[in-house]
Design an enzyme around this catalytic site. Structure first.
Site, PDB file in Angstrom:
ATOM      1  N   HIS A 314     -34.052   2.954  87.202  1.00  0.00           N
ATOM      2  CA  HIS A 314     -33.875   4.322  86.730  1.00  0.00           C
ATOM      3  C   HIS A 314     -34.181   4.469  85.238  1.00  0.00           C
ATOM      4  O   HIS A 314     -34.046   5.555  84.681  1.00  0.00           O
ATOM      5  CB  HIS A 314     -32.427   4.754  87.032  1.00  0.00           C
ATOM      6  N   LYS A 316     -36.165   4.988  81.771  1.00  0.00           N
ATOM      7  CA  LYS A 316     -37.320   5.826  81.405  1.00  0.00           C
ATOM      8  C   LYS A 316     -37.691   5.529  79.945  1.00  0.00           C
ATOM      9  O   LYS A 316     -37.015   5.977  79.031  1.00  0.00           O
ATOM     10  CB  LYS A 316     -36.985   7.319  81.540  1.00  0.00           C
ATOM     11  N   ASP A 321     -46.884   0.450  69.883  1.00  0.00           N
ATOM     12  CA  ASP A 321     -46.947  -0.018  68.503  1.00  0.00           C
ATOM     13  C   ASP A 321     -47.317   1.157  67.609  1.00  0.00           C
ATOM     14  O   ASP A 321     -47.890   2.153  68.056  1.00  0.00           O
ATOM     15  CB  ASP A 321     -47.966  -1.147  68.357  1.00  0.00           C
ATOM     16  N   GLN A 497     -26.063  14.610  84.768  1.00  0.00           N
ATOM     17  CA  GLN A 497     -26.527  14.995  86.097  1.00  0.00           C
ATOM     18  C   GLN A 497     -25.412  14.896  87.140  1.00  0.00           C
ATOM     19  O   GLN A 497     -25.401  15.630  88.127  1.00  0.00           O
ATOM     20  CB  GLN A 497     -27.699  14.096  86.488  1.00  0.00           C
ATOM     21  N   HIS A 631     -30.328  17.425  84.130  1.00  0.00           N
ATOM     22  CA  HIS A 631     -30.680  16.027  84.385  1.00  0.00           C
ATOM     23  C   HIS A 631     -30.304  15.147  83.199  1.00  0.00           C
ATOM     24  O   HIS A 631     -30.573  13.939  83.192  1.00  0.00           O
ATOM     25  CB  HIS A 631     -32.190  15.930  84.676  1.00  0.00           C
ATOM     26  N   LYS A 633     -28.339  12.934  80.260  1.00  0.00           N
ATOM     27  CA  LYS A 633     -27.351  11.859  80.239  1.00  0.00           C
ATOM     28  C   LYS A 633     -26.934  11.693  78.774  1.00  0.00           C
ATOM     29  O   LYS A 633     -27.421  10.833  78.056  1.00  0.00           O
ATOM     30  CB  LYS A 633     -27.926  10.555  80.783  1.00  0.00           C
ATOM     31  N   ASP A 638     -17.256  13.748  68.411  1.00  0.00           N
ATOM     32  CA  ASP A 638     -16.925  14.157  67.037  1.00  0.00           C
ATOM     33  C   ASP A 638     -18.143  14.464  66.175  1.00  0.00           C
ATOM     34  O   ASP A 638     -18.035  14.524  64.944  1.00  0.00           O
ATOM     35  CB  ASP A 638     -16.087  13.076  66.333  1.00  0.00           C
TER      36      ASP A 638
END
Length: 780
Positions: A314, A316, A321, A497, A631, A633, A638
């Protein structure tokens, strides 16, 4: 339900870190029967499961044919559990399944004082309570208040790195929109929107040595740059771009997840990842594409088949460089990380158009997985909210190394294609340029969920990992979520998600296979703040419902698990409020939201055809409303610490042994919480994100840990709920909605009154339904 929690309150509470050393056992009974004793001399193959109460917290390796086994395995486990005993269960691994050997019980009263505990414990076997054999265990509990607060995760495979720069992105493309007016950068200048896929395109174009890409899905037909900008960057088709760079001599390696339902291209694939198409597209070109499964070495291979079918890779990442920028002429590494795959349906802006861009920037990229009957000729498209980041500096090398370690382990025949990072060509430790006016440099740390089945792991870092069945396992994403929650002072903002877990603490269905402790840690943080007389709020944004038909069996079960999680949290918060005699409501401390889009009739282009009568597409054409699929995450604490990556708040992402995940976490040392919310780059990004969700900037968003901010968010989201549920459609720039559940003063969670006991424009119950038929690990 109250009696259940009353009983729980009487149990010892372990909240902190539990270190356990499973050493050895002696004189174990032989439980191998004649049926399983295939080989002469075949005896018990013992392994150990340790539980707090009925909740398993570790599993050791199994030792073949041994009645005097020695494991010598050490575990460090974050705990937030109430239990009367620590159960040490010895089991015998069989050719199919396993069976009980015996059990030893250790009272948690012996642990809570924090003193080291060591001993040989008799093993009770059979129903008659006889004992045979004993097991040698060491354990020590470290309460939260004895642990040194730190923004770093000290027991982690990857060490923290200083002198980095982090760019944060909302959605794949983000124009400079009016909703950002009033948002400021750390130096007080107006906020400058960041553009993820444009920056990705430029990074790929500027690469001279290597381009590494991994994703749950990589689709070669998408264009990274669209609209008016496409005139300046006409070659942004990802497939053609990568082939061009490879033909120029750049080492281009693409690693996709092999979705088993799509093998050999005989099926389209249940998940629509395009993995077979992508592999075929690059075959015979200079681009090296590896389509790797989520594999597992297991007893007779049965577990490997299950894992390969059910779990995913999962992560991504795009890794390139770049010019080191230190006048040495050398190259360095930069890396993108987050929730956005390079695939169809991900391109969106914070405007989240439903119809008007279908034949514009979404031409050839129509994506819809929620509304039955919708096509590129009818609409609507599925709006897509996501969060991503660009890492520059030494921490980017760790992201590179994660890719290389995965490639090296799962693509043995093509190991030699990895580009060697020599000191002659690369300056890997050079500090990234991080302007002081933007808050200065970043200290970053890489976290993963992954096992040794998916990546090479350095022997000198294995001491910082746990194990399951003897195989090294990294669950540092979950651990850093827990660490960050424990250190929070003023507020938390999560955008994810999924949000489900801590099933051992649910009011019902406690045997559900999602025991990670993130939700219960959030709950305990709130309770601690209530008991201290301090205001603290947790804002959580999730999708209105999982992607797909919300009435389907898998979606309904996920919704049910999220309902159970919310119910558990609110009930405990309500009890803490009552115990403190406060005039407050549970939603004063915890609130859930989702995102949606409502449009007006003049936003539907004339060139779209009418949907099929009776279809979901026809309903949405009439109501002109649609959920925005979240979707993301994301965790913000704070406004001084942030985690961005690929991991969801569920057991699949956080357990370490299911889906492979990657996250970056970090802070700016010049912008840390000192009693007030700091005004660094995290703060700027979070305020901009909220301004996009809430229809524009408001000064109260500067301090989410205030009642003023909470009230403004409530007012705006309730305003949009009225607009979203009106019979007549009308446009709104607000996208954030209160999650459609009722929470009582007593913490009881229930559906709203009809018709909103189902999600708008669906027949799907908002409280979900347990299926009882699906594999327990599928929906958790």
């Amino acid at each position: 339900m109250s009696s259940l929690l009353d009983d729980e309150d009487s149990l010892p509470f372990l909240h902190g870190t539990l270190k356990i050393h499973v050493i050895e056992a002696t004189d174990l009974p032989d439980t191998d029967t004649a049926f399983f004793g295939i080989d002469r001399g075949d005896v018990t193959d013992p392994f150990v499961i340790i539980s707090l109460g009925e909740t398993p917290i570790l599993k050791t390796a199994y030792i073949p044919n041994n009645l005097e086994p020695r494991w010598d395995e050490r575990f460090s486990i974050p705990v937030c559990h109430r239990a009367s005993s620590m159960k040490v269960m010895l089991r015998d691994r069989e050719h199919v399944g396993d069976q009980i050997v015996g059990t030893a019980l250790i009272s948690t009263e012996e642990l809570v004082n924090g003193e080291p505990l060591e001993g040989w414990y008799d093993v009770t076997v059979g129903l008659e309570g006889k004992t045979q054999g004993s097991i040698h265990i060491m354990a020590q509990y470290f309460p939260v208040d004895s642990l040194e607060p730190s923004k770093y995760l000290t027991e982690c495979y990857f060490e923290p790195k200083s002198d980095n720069h982090l760019t944060l992105y909302m959605t794949a493309e983000c124009p400079q929109l009016p909703v950002f007016d009033g948002v400021t950068e750390p130096d007080g200048s107006p906020y400058r929107a960041t553009r993820c896929w444009l920056d990705t395109y430029k990074a790929i174009c500027n690469a001279e040595k290597l381009i590494y890409i991994t994703g749950w899905s990589v689709y070669t037909e998408i264009n990274l740059v669209r609209g008016e900008d496409a005139e300046n960057y006409p070659d942004s088709n990802i497939g053609e771009l990568l082939k061009r760079k490879a033909s120029e001599g750049v080492r281009v390696c693409v690693m996709t997840w092999n979705e088993k339902s799509n093998d050999q291209g005989m099926l389209e694939g249940m998940m629509g990842t395009h993995d077979e198409d992508t592999f075929k597209y690059f075959k015979g070109t200079d681009v090296i594409c590896a389509n790797v499964p989520r594999s597992k070495k297991s007893w007779l291979g049965l577990g490997g088949q299950f894992v390969g079918t059910l779990y995913t890779h999962h992560q991504k990442n795009v890794i390139c460089d770049a010019d080191a920028g230190d006048e040495s002429g050398k190259r360095t590494i930069i890396a993108f990380v987050g929730g956005i795959d390079l695939t169809d349906g991900r391109y969106d802006t914070p405007e989240f158009h439903l119809f008007k861009t279908i034949h514009g920037v979404h031409e050839g990229d129509f994506y819809q997985n929620c509304t039955v009957g919708a096509t590129c000729e009818t609409g609507p498209r599925e709006p897509w909210e996501d969060i991503h980041a660009l890492v520059m500096g030494p921490a980017a090398v760790d992201i590179h190394d994660n890719f290389a370690d995965r490639w090296y382990h799962q693509n043995i025949k093509q190991r030699h294609y990895l580009y060697y990072l020599s000191d002659d060509e690369f300056s890997l430790d050079c500090p990234a340029f991080a302007p002081e006016e933007n808050g200065g440099s970043w200290n970053l740390q890489l976290f993963r969920s992954i096992t040794s089945d998916s990546a090479v792991m350095s022997q000198d870092r294995l001491a910082f990992l746990n194990r399951k069945y003897g195989a090294p396992l990294e669950d540092s994403i979950m651990r850093q979520y827990v660490n960050t929650i424990r250190n929070a002072n003023s507020f938390l903002y999560l955008e994810n998600q999924y949000f489900l877990g801590s099933s051992f603490a649910w009011l019902e269905d406690t045997d559900t296979l999602s025991p990670h402790i993130v939700p219960i840690e959030i709950t305990e943080k709130i309770i601690n703040k209530i008991e201290a007389g301090e205001f603290f709020h947790v804002y959580i944004t999730i999708p209105m419902y999982p992607e797909g038909d919300p009435a389907s069996t898998p979606s309904q079960e996920i919704i049910r698990w999220q309902f159970r999680t919310m119910e558990m949290m609110y009930k405990r918060i309500a009890r803490a409020i009552a115990a403190g005699g406060l005039d407050a409501h549970p939603t004063d401390y915890l609130s859930f939201y989702c995102l949606g889009k409502r449009e007006s009739p003049d936003e539907v282009p004339d060139d779209l055809i009418d949907p099929v009568p009776g279809s979901g597409a026809e309903i949405v054409r009439e109501t002109l409303r649609h959920p925005i699929y979240v979707h993301s995450k994301l965790l913000v604490s704070d406004d001084d610490y942030i985690i961005v990556g690929s991991a969801n708040i569920n057991q699949r992402s956080l357990g370490g042994n299911r889906d492979s995940e990657i996250c970056i976490g970090g802070f700016q040392p010049n912008c840390v919480f000192d009693g007030e919310v700091p005004r660094g780059a995290i703060h700027t990004f979070r305020v901009a994100l909220w301004s996009a969700h809430l229809g524009g900037y408001h000064e109260s968003y500067e301090n989410p840990g205030s009642l003023e901010c909470l009230e403004e968010v409530r007012d705006k989201t309730r305003e949009f709920w009225e607009i979203y549920t009106m019979d007549e459609p009308s446009h709104s720039d607000i996208h954030m909605l209160p999650y459609p559940l009722h929470v009582s003063e007593e913490g009881d969670v229930s559906a709203l009154d009809s018709p909103w006991d189902t999600f708008p424009d669906t027949v799907a119950p908002v409280v979900g339904t347990k299926s009882g038929l699906l594999p327990g690990k599928l929906t958790t």
